[in-house]
Design a protein around this motif. Structure first.
Motif, PDB file in Angstrom:
ATOM      1  N   ASP A 264      -1.459   8.157  11.358  1.00 36.62           N
ATOM      2  CA  ASP A 264       0.024   7.910  10.875  1.00 36.62           C
ATOM      3  C   ASP A 264       1.078   7.777  12.931  1.00 36.62           C
ATOM      4  O   ASP A 264       1.258   8.191  13.401  1.00 36.62           O
ATOM      5  CB  ASP A 264       1.244   9.176  10.374  1.00 36.62           C
ATOM      6  CG  ASP A 264       0.366   9.395   9.088  1.00 36.62           C
ATOM      7  OD1 ASP A 264      -0.144   8.559   8.227  1.00 36.62           O
ATOM      8  OD2 ASP A 264       0.153  10.719   8.697  1.00 36.62           O
TER       9      ASP A 264
ATOM     10  N   CYS B  28       0.958  -0.886  -0.389  1.00 37.19           N
ATOM     11  CA  CYS B  28       0.509  -0.187  -0.458  1.00 37.19           C
ATOM     12  C   CYS B  28       0.704   1.259   0.348  1.00 37.19           C
ATOM     13  O   CYS B  28       0.287   2.518  -0.521  1.00 37.19           O
ATOM     14  CB  CYS B  28      -0.647  -0.014   0.874  1.00 37.19           C
ATOM     15  SG  CYS B  28      -1.851  -1.319   1.291  1.00 37.19           S
ATOM     16  N   HIS B  29       1.880   1.356   0.798  1.00 38.87           N
ATOM     17  CA  HIS B  29       2.725   2.038   0.401  1.00 38.87           C
ATOM     18  C   HIS B  29       4.691   1.786   0.392  1.00 38.87           C
ATOM     19  O   HIS B  29       4.716   1.279   0.332  1.00 38.87           O
ATOM     20  CB  HIS B  29       3.072   2.786   2.152  1.00 38.87           C
ATOM     21  CG  HIS B  29       1.881   3.487   1.889  1.00 38.87           C
ATOM     22  ND1 HIS B  29       0.842   4.942   2.273  1.00 38.87           N
ATOM     23  CD2 HIS B  29       0.582   3.119   3.028  1.00 38.87           C
ATOM     24  CE1 HIS B  29      -0.471   4.487   2.380  1.00 38.87           C
ATOM     25  NE2 HIS B  29      -0.357   3.277   3.399  1.00 38.87           N
TER      26      HIS B  29
ATOM     27  N   GLY C 147       1.865  -0.341   5.878  1.00 38.15           N
ATOM     28  CA  GLY C 147       0.262   0.755   5.889  1.00 38.15           C
ATOM     29  C   GLY C 147      -1.248  -0.629   5.713  1.00 38.15           C
ATOM     30  O   GLY C 147      -1.936  -0.072   5.776  1.00 38.15           O
ATOM     31  N   CYS C 148      -0.834  -1.935   5.384  1.00 46.96           N
ATOM     32  CA  CYS C 148      -1.816  -2.518   5.592  1.00 46.96           C
ATOM     33  C   CYS C 148      -2.117  -4.201   6.692  1.00 46.96           C
ATOM     34  O   CYS C 148      -3.169  -3.371   7.114  1.00 46.96           O
ATOM     35  CB  CYS C 148      -2.368  -3.294   4.687  1.00 46.96           C
ATOM     36  SG  CYS C 148      -1.983  -2.220   2.885  1.00 46.96           S
TER      37      CYS C 148
ATOM     38  N   LEU D  71       1.695  -1.014  10.292  1.00 49.44           N
ATOM     39  CA  LEU D  71       1.587  -0.245  10.710  1.00 49.44           C
ATOM     40  C   LEU D  71       2.980   0.624  11.541  1.00 49.44           C
ATOM     41  O   LEU D  71       2.866  -0.112  11.957  1.00 49.44           O
ATOM     42  CB  LEU D  71       0.251   0.478  11.005  1.00 49.44           C
ATOM     43  CG  LEU D  71      -0.550   1.526  10.828  1.00 49.44           C
ATOM     44  CD1 LEU D  71      -0.185   2.570   9.595  1.00 49.44           C
ATOM     45  CD2 LEU D  71      -1.506   1.883  11.636  1.00 49.44           C
TER      46      LEU D  71
ATOM     47  N   PRO E  87      -6.108  10.064   8.625  1.00 48.93           N
ATOM     48  CA  PRO E  87      -5.527   9.299   8.316  1.00 48.93           C
ATOM     49  C   PRO E  87      -4.523   8.816   9.793  1.00 48.93           C
ATOM     50  O   PRO E  87      -4.897  10.142  11.209  1.00 48.93           O
ATOM     51  CB  PRO E  87      -4.427  10.184   7.783  1.00 48.93           C
ATOM     52  CG  PRO E  87      -5.114  10.499   6.565  1.00 48.93           C
ATOM     53  CD  PRO E  87      -6.622  10.948   7.796  1.00 48.93           C
TER      54      PRO E  87
ATOM     55  N   THR F 128       8.271   0.600   0.553  1.00 46.88           N
ATOM     56  CA  THR F 128       8.837   0.357   2.014  1.00 46.88           C
ATOM     57  C   THR F 128      10.127   0.069   2.264  1.00 46.88           C
ATOM     58  O   THR F 128      10.936   0.528   1.309  1.00 46.88           O
ATOM     59  CB  THR F 128       8.513  -1.691   1.634  1.00 46.88           C
ATOM     60  OG1 THR F 128       9.458  -2.115   0.625  1.00 46.88           O
ATOM     61  CG2 THR F 128       6.834  -1.826   2.055  1.00 46.88           C
TER      62      THR F 128
END
Length: 657
Positions: A238, A3-4, A326-327, A330, A236, A6
Motif C-alpha cells: 500500500d 480495481c478500487h 491499483g492496476c 498505484l 499487499p 477512485t
C-alpha cells in the motif's frame, strides 16, 4: 473497470451562452462542448455531405500562444478539424473560430486518401470482410466457418499500394481466429489471408491467398487462472500519503517541488506537457511523443507490408486507455479526463486518461563522513505523468517523470501482445522466433519520434554536441590519461542530423543564447538518448524511404508552426519520404539563438523471446534531460532530511545520521 474506488474528479466546467466551456487558459485541451460546437459550425457551412467522417479535432496551439502573448484577442479559441466526405471523395482541414460568433475561417483541401484511419472505419472494414464471399471462401479452406469469431485489423498500406488501386483510399487486413468469444485471438494468426478494402466504399476489392497454413490450436489466455493457480506469497503493498500528495492542481496546471507546468492532450500525440519551469526558470515550452513508426523485418506474406505510423495513421488520442487505480496506477492519484472527436463527429470522453502521482525514487544524494561518523542522505521523490495507448495487439505507456534536482525523463513502456504469423509445425523462423505451436513472431523495431520545444532560460537556444577524446599532444598528456571534452556548436539545420555514440560518451547540450552561470558558461540542459537503434532496411526499400527520420537519432530545427510532426503531416498513403524533418532541414535555417525544436528518436530492435508470449512483460526505454551548468551547484541541497519528513527521535536529531 476500476480495481478500487477512485478520488473525486474535478467537476465539468460550466458552459457559456455560446456553448463552449469557460477556459482557464488558452492552452487547455478542447472540451466536449467546444468540439461539438466546432463540428456543428463546420456542418452549418454546407460543404460536408451525409457520409462525412472526421479524423480529429485539435487546438490551434500557435494561435493560443499568440493569445497568451496579447497578439490575438483574449478568450479567442481556434479549433482545427480534419473531415472526409466519402460521397464527394473530398477532405479538408477546417479552421473554426469559437466564441460569440462561431464561424469557419478556412477550408484547406486535403488528398482524401491521406487522413488517418478512424476506429469507426476499422470496424466497418472488419464488418465488410466478414460479409465478403471472397473472404469467407478463403477462411473455409482453413476450416473456419463462423466468421463472427474472426478478428480483422485494418492496417495502413504504408508504401505498398498496388498500382491498380492508385487513387483509392485502401487498407489491408491482418486476420486472427478465436475459438470462443473469450479467446485471445492474437494467439491464433490466420496466415496468408490478406483482404484489400476500399475505405470509402467499404468494398473488399480482393482477397490474397498465399496458401493454407493450419491455424494454431494452442490458446494464449491472459485472464486470471488461465495458466493455473495464482503464485502465492504476494502480500499487499500500500502507498499511503496521510496528508495527501505534494502537488497542487489548478485546472490543467500543476505545481510540484519547484516545477510548474501544464498538462495537454491532442488527438495525434495523446499526452502533452506545456511550459515546464523549474525554480522559476523556463526549461521546455512543449514536450510530447510526436510519432511512432514500427517496421517489421520479415518478408512473409502477412508481415512484409507492416510498417506503421501509429500516431499519424491512427492517432494516439482515440487509442488512449482509461486507467484504473491499483492496476495501471498505484498510490494517491490525480486523474485527468481527455476528450477526442469520433469519426461520426461526436466527442468522446476518455475517463481517467492521464494519471499523475508521486513515487519514492530511492536515494537522491548521500555522503557518509567516516572521519566524523556523520551521514547525510536525502531520498528522491519523483512526479510521474503518464498515459497508455493500445494499438491493436501492442500496448504502450508514456511516462514523463520530473525529479527534485531538475531532471526530466521520458520512459516508454512496451507491452501487450507480439504480432504473430502462422507457420507449419516444425518450420524455422529465420526472421523471428517460434513462440507457440505453429506461431512465430517476427523481428521488428519501434521508433518513437519525440518533440521537445526548448526554452532553456528563455526562448533563444542553441545546440552543442559534446564527446570525449584522448588528449593527442604528448606534452599535455605525459601519462596517457588526459581526456578532453570536445564541443561542436551547430549553427545550421544541415549540421543537426546526428547519431548517438556511447563509445565516445556523445551527448548534447541545449544552451541559452544569452544567459550564463557564475563560471561564465551558457546555462544549459544535457540531452542523453539512452535507447535507440538503427534501420536495417536495404537502400531503396519502403522501410528505408518511408520514415527517413529513423536514420538519425537527433534532429534540430527552428520553430515553425507549419512543421508539427517529425514524419510529416499526413503519412497515410504518402509518397515515401515526401514530408518530415529531413525535408524541412533542406532549408538550412539558422539554429543559433532561435526558438529551437529538438526531435530525439528513441528506438528498440525487438528480436522476440519466448518469454514474451502470450503477453510481453514491460520493456522500457528512456531519454533524459538533465541540468548541465543550469545551476551553480546541486539544486537539491534544500530537500528535507527524510527523517524530518517522517519522524525524529526525542532529541530532534535525524535517525538517518
Amino acid at each position: 473497470m476500476n480495481c478500487h474506488p477512485t478520488p473525486a474528479q474535478t467537476p465539468t466546467p460550466p458552459l457559456t451562452p455560446s456553448g463552449t466551456s469557460e477556459r482557464a487558459h488558452p492552452l487547455d485541451p478542447p472540451s466536449a462542448a467546444e468540439i461539438t460546437l466546432a463540428v456543428a459550425t463546420a456542418r452549418a457551412d454546407g460543404r460536408l455531405g451525409e457520409r462525412t467522417r472526421f479524423w480529429g479535432a485539435y487546438l490551434d496551439e500557435h494561435h493560443a500562444r499568440r493569445v497568451i502573448a496579447g497578439e490575438e484577442p483574449a478568450g479567442e479559441v481556434r479549433i482545427g478539424l480534419v473531415a472526409m466526405d466519402y460521397s464527394g471523395s473530398a477532405a479538408w482541414e477546417i479552421d473554426v473560430l469559437l466564441g460569440a460568433d462561431p464561424r469557419c475561417l478556412d477550408w484547406r483541401p486535403v488528398d482524401p486518401r491521406r487522413p488517418g484511419i478512424t476506429s469507426d472505419e476499422a470496424r466497418a472494414a472488419a464488418k465488410a470482410c466478414r460479409e465478403s464471399p471472397l473472404f469467407r471462401e478463403a477462411l473455409a479452406k482453413r476450416g473456419i466457418d463462423d466468421v463472427s469469431l474472426v478478428m480483422i485489423d485494418a492496417e495502413s498500406m504504408g508504401g505498398f499500394e498496388p498500382e491498380k488501386y492508385k487513387g483509392r483510399r485502401i487498407t489491408w487486413g491482418t486476420v486472427w481466429h478465436r475459438t470462443t468469444e473469450e479467446d485471445n485471438g492474437y494467439a491464433r494468426p490466420v496466415q496468408g489471408v490478406i483482404p484489400i478494402i476500399d475505405m470509402h466504399t467499404m468494398e473488399v476489392l480482393e482477397v490474397e491467398d498465399h496458401g493454407v497454413v493450419p491455424v494454431s490450436d494452442e490458446a494464449g489466455p491472459l485472464q486470471r487462472g488461465g495458466w493455473g493457480e495464482d503464485r502465492p506469497g504476494l502480500n499487499p503493498l500500500d502507498v499511503v500519503q496521510s496528508e495527501g500528495p505534494s502537488f497542487t492542481v489548478d485546472g490543467w496546471q500543476v505545481e510540484w517541488q519547484g516545477w510548474t507546468f501544464r498538462i495537454g492532450f491532442t488527438h495525434r500525440e495523446g499526452l502533452v506537457l506545456h511550459d515546464l519551469t523549474f525554480l522559476d526558470r523556463t526549461v521546455l515550452k512543449r514536450a510530447a511523443c510526436n510519432e511512432m513508426y514500427v517496421p517489421y523485418l520479415d518478408s512473409n506474406s502477412t508481415q512484409y507490408r507492416k510498417n506503421f505510423f501509429d500516431w499519424g495513421e491512427y492517432g494516439a488520442g482515440p487509442l488512449t486507455n482509461s486507467l484504473a487505480l491499483g492496476c495501471d496506477c498505484l498510490g494517491v492519484i490525480r486523474y485527468f479526463d481527455a476528450t477526442v472527436l469520433g469519426g461520426d463527429g461526436e466527442p468522446a470522453v476518455i475517463p481517467q486518461a492521464i494519471c499523475m502521482h508521486e513515487e519514492d525514487a530511492s536515494i537522491l544524494w548521500k555522503h557518509n563522513d567516516l572521519r566524523r561518523g556523520v551521514s547525510e542522505v536525502r531520498r528522491s521523490r519523483r512526479l510521474i505523468i503518464s498515459n497508455f495507448q493500445t494499438v491493436a495487439n501492442y500496448d504502450y505507456g508514456f511516462y514523463w517523470t520530473l525529479y527534485q534536482d531538475g531532471r526530466i525523463e521520458l520512459e516508454v513502456k512496451l507491452t501487450g501482445i507480439l504480432s504473430a504469423s502462422g507457420i507449419n509445425e516444425g518450420d524455422d523462423a529465420p526472421y523471428g522466433r517460434v513462440v507457440s505451436s505453429r506461431v512465430q513472431t517476427p523481428t521488428h523495431q519501434h521508433y518513437f519520434g519525440v518533440r521537445l520545444d526548448t526554452a532553456i532560460d528563455g526562448d533563444l537556444n542553441r545546440l552543442v554536441e559534446e564527446h570525449a577524446e584522448a588528449e593527442p599532444d604528448p606534452e599535455l598528456n605525459p601519462y596517457g590519461n588526459a581526456v578532453r571534452n570536445v564541443r561542436t556548436a551547430f549553427t545550421k539545420e544541415s549540421q543537426a542530423a546526428r547519431r548517438t555514440d556511447p563509445s565516445t560518451a556523445r551527448h548534447w547540450r541545449v544552451e541559452s543564447a544569452d544567459k550564463t552561470n557564475r563560471y561564465g558558461e551558457p546555462t544549459a540542459y544535457r540531452l542523453n538518448i539512452k535507447n535507440t537503434t538503427r534501420s536495417f532496411g536495404l537502400p531503396g526499400s519502403v522501410m528505408a524511404r518511408r520514415a527517413p527520420f529513423i536514420h538519425q537519432h537527433l534532429w534540430a530545427t527552428p520553430y515553425s508552426p507549419a512543421e508539427q510532426f517529425i514524419g510529416g503531416q499526413y503519412p497515410n498513403h504518402a509518397e515515401p519520404g515526401e514530408d518530415g524533418v529531413h525535408v524541412w532541414q533542406q532549408q538550412d535555417r539558422s539554429i543559433d539563438g532561435v526558438p529551437l525544436v529538438l526531435w530525439p528518436v528513441l528506438g528498440v530492435h525487438h528480436l522476440p523471446r519466448p518469454e514474451q508470449w502470450p503477453v510481453m512483460p514491460v520493456e522500457a526505454i528512456h531519454l533524459e534531460l538533465a541540468p548541465d551548468g543550469f545551476f551553480d551547484r546541486n539544486p537539491a541541497l534544500d530537500i528535507p532530511d527524510p527523517a524530518a519528513v517522517v519522524s525524529t527521535d526525542t532529541s530532534g536529531d535525524s535517525c538517518c545520521s
